[in-house]
Enzyme design. Structure first.
Site, mmCIF file in Angstrom:
data_model
loop_
_atom_site.group_PDB
_atom_site.id
_atom_site.type_symbol
_atom_site.label_atom_id
_atom_site.label_comp_id
_atom_site.label_asym_id
_atom_site.label_seq_id
_atom_site.Cartn_x
_atom_site.Cartn_y
_atom_site.Cartn_z
ATOM 1 N N ASP A 48 0.833 -1.210 0.000
ATOM 2 C CA ASP A 48 0.000 0.000 0.000
ATOM 3 C C ASP A 48 0.864 1.255 0.000
ATOM 4 O O ASP A 48 1.953 1.267 0.565
ATOM 5 C CB ASP A 48 -0.897 -0.024 1.257
ATOM 6 C CG ASP A 48 -2.017 0.998 1.171
ATOM 7 O OD1 ASP A 48 -2.309 1.489 0.059
ATOM 8 O OD2 ASP A 48 -2.596 1.308 2.226
ATOM 9 N N ASN B 152 -10.344 -2.736 -6.553
ATOM 10 C CA ASN B 152 -9.549 -1.837 -7.406
ATOM 11 C C ASN B 152 -10.170 -1.624 -8.791
ATOM 12 O O ASN B 152 -9.819 -0.669 -9.489
ATOM 13 C CB ASN B 152 -8.108 -2.349 -7.576
ATOM 14 C CG ASN B 152 -7.252 -2.191 -6.336
ATOM 15 O OD1 ASN B 152 -6.303 -2.941 -6.114
ATOM 16 N ND2 ASN B 152 -7.579 -1.208 -5.483
ATOM 17 N N ARG C 32 -11.427 1.899 -9.566
ATOM 18 C CA ARG C 32 -10.517 3.051 -9.796
ATOM 19 C C ARG C 32 -10.749 3.633 -11.191
ATOM 20 O O ARG C 32 -11.324 2.975 -12.061
ATOM 21 C CB ARG C 32 -9.066 2.598 -9.650
ATOM 22 C CG ARG C 32 -8.785 2.214 -8.213
ATOM 23 C CD ARG C 32 -7.330 2.229 -7.903
ATOM 24 N NE ARG C 32 -7.184 2.009 -6.467
ATOM 25 C CZ ARG C 32 -6.080 2.186 -5.788
ATOM 26 N NH1 ARG C 32 -4.985 2.595 -6.389
ATOM 27 N NH2 ARG C 32 -6.030 1.976 -4.492
HETATM 28 C C1 FPP Z 1 -1.714 0.323 -3.438
HETATM 29 O O1 FPP Z 1 -1.313 1.653 -3.580
HETATM 30 C C2 FPP Z 1 -1.224 -0.493 -4.530
HETATM 31 C C3 FPP Z 1 -2.021 -1.017 -5.514
HETATM 32 C C4 FPP Z 1 -3.463 -0.807 -5.568
HETATM 33 C C5 FPP Z 1 -1.488 -1.832 -6.588
HETATM 34 C C6 FPP Z 1 -0.211 -2.562 -6.315
HETATM 35 C C7 FPP Z 1 0.591 -2.497 -7.553
HETATM 36 C C8 FPP Z 1 1.929 -2.452 -7.621
HETATM 37 C C9 FPP Z 1 2.787 -2.585 -6.458
HETATM 38 C C10 FPP Z 1 2.655 -2.248 -8.905
HETATM 39 C C11 FPP Z 1 2.446 -3.261 -9.955
HETATM 40 C C12 FPP Z 1 2.423 -4.664 -9.497
HETATM 41 C C13 FPP Z 1 3.144 -5.653 -10.041
HETATM 42 C C14 FPP Z 1 2.964 -7.040 -9.550
HETATM 43 C C15 FPP Z 1 4.103 -5.437 -11.113
HETATM 44 P P1 FPP Z 1 -2.437 2.763 -3.645
HETATM 45 O O2 FPP Z 1 -2.559 3.167 -5.062
HETATM 46 O O3 FPP Z 1 -3.703 2.281 -3.013
HETATM 47 O O4 FPP Z 1 -1.761 3.859 -2.782
HETATM 48 P P2 FPP Z 1 -2.475 4.984 -1.910
HETATM 49 O O5 FPP Z 1 -3.252 4.284 -0.836
HETATM 50 O O6 FPP Z 1 -1.327 5.756 -1.367
HETATM 51 O O7 FPP Z 1 -3.327 5.800 -2.845
#
Ligand code: FPP
Length: 252
Positions: A23, A71, A74
């Site tokens: 996260d 997700n 989004r």
């Molecule tokens: C949470 O950050 C992360 C995600 C929803 C997606 C996870 C994806 C990756 C780590 C990159 C791609 C993955 C791979 C396997 C190559 P958020 O966007 O919810 O962050 P925030 O809470 O700060 O808005």
């Protein structure tokens, strides 16, 4: 520091299975006045680093929460970028997975992913299927409540067909109907960015997992942060409902 390459003392057990709620990509980008996509790109770099580190350390299963069923809500551009990033990651890391004996698996409603992503995912899963060094489980379009409901539906169908009696349904049997069939439960669940939530991740499987919440945002979570989480894990006393004395006896 010890002289072993992982900088971990060898006294207590390593977590066999680590699960991570990655996260904070969005906040990482926002702090730098960048687009959220840049945060996901840097997050993908952390994925590379952490997969490699787990393999080096000797972790046997790593489960990463890469995209939840929630997700899908989004903005379209963010979903598209995440899917493109995933596809690029699968293509660019395939060789490294082969060289490092890593088997790829996916858990979740994979059929909801775009067809081109499914194709690359399935190719990589097939190419790495005989590897036994480490299992990398990507949770994609994953939601734990859906997983449990789907499992309950499959169990009900088997009862209806006469393949099972209701009395046969035990926690052990039910586990075999989950996406994580055949895998031991996570020993350690890590969540980055300081939020103390489970967010519909592995609700059944984390019944006895040690939970570690840490402040760094996912793009900043690199090898040293992982080692710190493992060190913390090694200080925990896992009793599985027993008294400390009973647990000590059960280990001798
Ligand atoms: C949470 O950050 C992360 C995600 C929803 C997606 C996870 C994806 C990756 C780590 C990159 C791609 C993955 C791979 C396997 C190559 P958020 O966007 O919810 O962050 P925030 O809470 O700060 O808005």
């Amino acid at each position: 520091m010890s002289s072993n390459p992982t900088s971990l003392p060898k006294s207590k057990e390593l977590p066999h299975h680590i699960a991570i709620i990655m996260d904070g990509n969005g906040r990482w980008a926002k702090k730098r006045a960048l687009n959220r996509i840049k945060g996901h790109q840097e997050g993908a770099e952390s994925v590379r680093v952490i997969v490699r580190a787990c393999r080096e350390i000797g972790v046997k299963i790593l489960t990463l929460y890469a995209f939840s069923t929630e997700n899908w809500r989004r903005p379209q551009y963010e979903i598209k970028s995440l899917m493109a990033l995933l596809k690029r990651f699968l293509k660019s890391e395939r060789q490294e997975m082969l060289e490092n004996n890593i088997r790829l698996n996916a858990i979740g409603q994979i059929e909801r992913l775009p067809e081109d992503v499914q194709a690359v995912l399935n190719e990589t899963i097939a190419a790495t299927q005989h590897n036994r060094g480490m299992l990398l489980n990507l949770a994609l379009s994953y939601g734990s409540r859906d997983e449990i409901v789907e499992a309950a539906q499959k169990v009900a169908l088997d009862v209806q067909k006469g393949a099972l009696e209701p009395g046969d349904i035990t926690p052990g049997l039910f586990s075999e109907y989950l996406y994580t069939k055949g895998m031991p439960d996570p020993d350690l669940l890590i969540r980055t960015s300081g939020e103390i939530r489970i967010s519909n991740f592995l609700l059944w499987q984390i019944a006895y997992s040690e939970i570690y919440v840490t402040d760094p945002l996912w793009p900043d979570f690199r090898k040293e942060a992982l080692l710190e989480a493992i060190r913390d894990y090694r200080t925990r006393e896992r009793r599985f409902g027993m008294t400390g004395e009973q647990k000590a006896k059960s280990c001798t």
